[in-house]
Each structure stands twice: as C-alpha cells, then as structure tokens.
Design a protein around this motif. Sequence first.
Motif, PDB file in Angstrom:
ATOM      1  N   ILE A  70       1.846   8.256  -0.064  1.00 47.38           N
ATOM      2  CA  ILE A  70       1.104   8.053  -1.331  1.00 47.38           C
ATOM      3  C   ILE A  70      -0.092   7.111  -0.855  1.00 47.38           C
ATOM      4  CG2 ILE A  70       1.388   6.631  -3.220  1.00 47.38           C
ATOM      5  CD1 ILE A  70       4.335   7.258  -3.614  1.00 47.38           C
ATOM      6  N   LEU A  71      -0.150   6.181  -0.044  1.00 49.73           N
ATOM      7  CA  LEU A  71      -1.203   5.475   0.281  1.00 49.73           C
ATOM      8  C   LEU A  71      -2.200   6.358   0.930  1.00 49.73           C
ATOM      9  CD1 LEU A  71       0.578   2.069   1.768  1.00 49.73           C
ATOM     10  CD2 LEU A  71      -0.666   2.385  -0.347  1.00 49.73           C
ATOM     11  N   VAL A 121      -2.553   9.469   0.590  1.00 52.33           N
ATOM     12  CA  VAL A 121      -3.254  10.198  -0.776  1.00 52.33           C
ATOM     13  C   VAL A 121      -4.451   9.326  -1.098  1.00 52.33           C
ATOM     14  CG1 VAL A 121      -2.991  11.511  -2.856  1.00 52.33           C
ATOM     15  CG2 VAL A 121      -1.559  11.897  -0.821  1.00 52.33           C
ATOM     16  N   ALA A 122      -3.995   8.013  -1.238  1.00 49.50           N
ATOM     17  CA  ALA A 122      -4.814   7.210  -2.122  1.00 49.50           C
ATOM     18  C   ALA A 122      -6.144   6.780  -1.411  1.00 49.50           C
ATOM     19  CB  ALA A 122      -4.373   5.963  -2.463  1.00 49.50           C
ATOM     20  N   CYS A 123      -5.949   6.622   0.064  1.00 48.00           N
ATOM     21  CA  CYS A 123      -7.061   6.718   0.727  1.00 48.00           C
ATOM     22  C   CYS A 123      -8.080   7.774   0.901  1.00 48.00           C
ATOM     23  CB  CYS A 123      -6.651   6.106   2.200  1.00 48.00           C
ATOM     24  SG  CYS A 123      -5.780   4.583   2.396  1.00 48.00           S
ATOM     25  N   TYR A 172      -8.180  10.048  -1.213  1.00 46.17           N
ATOM     26  CA  TYR A 172      -9.059  10.042  -2.459  1.00 46.17           C
ATOM     27  C   TYR A 172     -10.183   9.290  -2.749  1.00 46.17           C
ATOM     28  CZ  TYR A 172      -9.359  10.800  -7.752  1.00 46.17           C
ATOM     29  OH  TYR A 172      -9.861  10.958  -8.732  1.00 46.17           O
ATOM     30  N   ILE A 173      -9.857   7.870  -2.512  1.00 44.47           N
ATOM     31  CA  ILE A 173     -10.920   6.761  -2.884  1.00 44.47           C
ATOM     32  C   ILE A 173     -12.056   6.770  -2.027  1.00 44.47           C
ATOM     33  CG2 ILE A 173     -10.950   4.443  -2.851  1.00 44.47           C
ATOM     34  CD1 ILE A 173      -8.232   4.228  -3.879  1.00 44.47           C
ATOM     35  N   SER A 181      -6.048  12.669   7.602  1.00 44.32           N
ATOM     36  CA  SER A 181      -5.113  12.218   6.756  1.00 44.32           C
ATOM     37  C   SER A 181      -3.764  12.052   7.558  1.00 44.32           C
ATOM     38  CB  SER A 181      -4.931  13.358   5.798  1.00 44.32           C
ATOM     39  OG  SER A 181      -5.965  13.582   4.904  1.00 44.32           O
TER      40      SER A 181
END
Length: 163
Positions: A16-17, A19-21, A23-24, A129
């Motif tokens: 999850i982290l 994907v967030a990294c 994405y952000i 990733s």
Amino acid sequence: MKKKSVIVYEWILPFILTVACVYIADVKNTELFNIFKESSINVIGVLLGFSIAVITILTTGNGENLEGIRRKETGIIIKNRAIMLYDLLLINFTYSVVLEVVLIISCLITPLVNQIFVFSFESKLIFYSLMIFLVLHILLLNLRNITDFYLIVSRPNNNSTTV
C-alpha cells in the motif's frame, strides 16, 4: 492470528505504501528514484551488518535465555520437524540477510544495466516500485526481528531473585 498480522504488517502495508509513493511522487522524475536508491543502499547496508551481528550472537551465544528459546516450540512444522523459537528467529534473520544482499546488489548494478540496455518507462517504474516495496518490507521485517530478539535477550531469568 499472529500469522495474519505478520502478512498485513510485512507484505500488505509495504504494498500500500509503495502504491502511495508511486502515485504521489512525480513518476517522470527519475532523479527522485535515484536519490531513494542511493539512500536505500546506506540504510540496508547498516541493517545488513546488524542482522549478521544478531545471527552471530544467536549462533555463538549460550546464555540462559538463548538456551530457553532452543527448547521453546512454535507450533510450526517444516518437513516433519518441529521448529523451535531459536530456529524461527534464525530463519527470519537469515531471510532478512538474503533480501538485504539481493537489494544492495540490484541497487549497485542498476546504473550499469541502464547503460547497457534500454528500458521503457513502464519497466523502470516497475523496477523502482519493486525496490521501494522491498526496502519497506525489509525495514518492517527488521523491526519485527529486532523486537523479537530484544524481548528474548532482555527477558528476566527464571532463576533470578527479587529484592
């Protein structure tokens, strides 16, 4: 129940982290990923040294607490052999060392491979990733391993007297 929390903590949370990294972050900015890669080598290198030191302590130590975990069963059976707490701790730290070495080697050869082969943006994004995921996984794995090791080593002896 513990196995489920380990899966969530060491696999799902890093995913999850990651994907967030991705994405952000500005994914077109490969310099950001290169800075992360360079920082990761330093952090993982320190963790590698610590993990090897703990494996050395486990394999050469003979204190009362270490003797106790050599006899404590975990309920895990691998190839018809009961895994003791000592074995489980040694397996976890060895797994950590293998991952740390693989990650350091892959971070070190990445610039060479990028010079030899031409990769698409999507391929680089997948690699970065995966690298972010592995770094987060290793950090959380080491946090659990170090906590387990500390709790075992700092556990009061049964033979000690209270004043």
